[in-house]
Design an enzyme around this catalytic site. Structure first.
Site, PDB file in Angstrom:
ATOM      1  N   SER A   1      39.411  12.886  15.739  1.00 18.81           N
ATOM      2  CA  SER A   1      39.458  12.117  16.986  1.00 18.81           C
ATOM      3  C   SER A   1      38.115  11.491  17.347  1.00 18.81           C
ATOM      4  O   SER A   1      38.051  10.338  17.767  1.00 18.81           O
ATOM      5  CB  SER A   1      39.949  13.005  18.134  1.00 18.81           C
ATOM      6  OG  SER A   1      41.269  13.412  17.904  1.00 18.81           O
TER       7      SER A   1
ATOM      8  N   ALA B   1      39.483  20.555  13.255  1.00 25.27           N
ATOM      9  CA  ALA B   1      39.892  19.431  12.411  1.00 25.27           C
ATOM     10  C   ALA B   1      40.304  18.223  13.262  1.00 25.27           C
ATOM     11  O   ALA B   1      39.879  17.091  13.006  1.00 25.27           O
ATOM     12  CB  ALA B   1      41.038  19.850  11.487  1.00 25.27           C
ATOM     13  N   GLU B   2      41.122  18.444  14.279  1.00 29.54           N
ATOM     14  CA  GLU B   2      41.560  17.320  15.110  1.00 29.54           C
ATOM     15  C   GLU B   2      40.406  16.743  15.917  1.00 29.54           C
ATOM     16  O   GLU B   2      40.338  15.531  16.138  1.00 29.54           O
ATOM     17  CB  GLU B   2      42.710  17.717  16.034  1.00 29.54           C
ATOM     18  CG  GLU B   2      43.269  16.505  16.758  1.00 29.54           C
ATOM     19  CD  GLU B   2      44.634  16.731  17.384  1.00 29.54           C
ATOM     20  OE1 GLU B   2      44.964  15.944  18.286  1.00 29.54           O
ATOM     21  OE2 GLU B   2      45.360  17.653  16.977  1.00 29.54           O
ATOM     22  N   THR B   3      39.474  17.585  16.322  1.00 31.00           N
ATOM     23  CA  THR B   3      38.293  17.095  17.032  1.00 31.00           C
ATOM     24  C   THR B   3      37.489  16.150  16.144  1.00 31.00           C
ATOM     25  O   THR B   3      37.087  15.060  16.568  1.00 31.00           O
ATOM     26  CB  THR B   3      37.412  18.275  17.494  1.00 31.00           C
ATOM     27  OG1 THR B   3      38.153  19.056  18.426  1.00 31.00           O
ATOM     28  CG2 THR B   3      36.111  17.794  18.117  1.00 31.00           C
TER      29      THR B   3
ATOM     30  N   VAL C   1      42.375  24.260  13.298  1.00 36.46           N
ATOM     31  CA  VAL C   1      43.113  23.021  13.548  1.00 36.46           C
ATOM     32  C   VAL C   1      42.462  22.249  14.693  1.00 36.46           C
ATOM     33  O   VAL C   1      42.343  21.010  14.633  1.00 36.46           O
ATOM     34  CB  VAL C   1      44.603  23.316  13.822  1.00 36.46           C
ATOM     35  CG1 VAL C   1      45.341  22.077  14.299  1.00 36.46           C
ATOM     36  CG2 VAL C   1      45.265  23.875  12.570  1.00 36.46           C
TER      37      VAL C   1
END
Length: 129
Positions: free
Chosen positions: A54, A49-51, A46
């Site tokens: 972003s 994925a968020e990196t 996760v």
């Protein structure tokens, strides 16, 4: 954007491709990213994925006055992984004035699907320091 001394560094995440609406990054599967049973930790997937979302989102805003932050993320962990490298590919699904939605697929070296994620980003105004 200063990526030094961030979670990316701690987890060994490296951006390998960055273009308008697409980001590819890698992350090792090792003691930094394992859960107690020696498998890739879902939280590390996760974070990857968020990196990806972003970093991709930040490339699309006016960086002098705006930033992006995670608003919502979900993930389906499809397959376990004990070692090696995983690669995340993020693609922009929606770009609005105040939000973006990214689709992220994480695969291993054999192109096996490890995790599928969708991340919604909020576009915010940066406070002048």
């Amino acid at each position: 954007m200063n990526l030094k001394d961030t979670l990316m560094t701690s987890l060994g995440i490296e951006i390998t491709e960055l273009s308008q609406g697409k980001v590819i990054a890698t992350m090792p599967v090792d003691k930094r990213t394992w859960q107690p049973y020696g498998l890739l930790h879902g939280g590390a997937s996760v974070a990857l994925a968020e990196t990806v979302a972003s970093v991709g989102g930040f490339e699309l805003v006016d960086q002098s006055s705006e930033a992006v932050v995670g608003l919502e993320i979900n993930a389906n962990h499809i397959k376990g992984k004990k070692s090696g490298i995983v690669t995340a590919e993020g693609n922009l699904l929606h770009r609005g004035r105040t939000t973006m939605v990214w689709d992220i697929k994480i695969r291993d070296e054999e192109e096996n699907l490890i995790c599928v994620s969708r991340c919604t980003l909020a576009v915010i105004t940066r406070k002048q320091e």
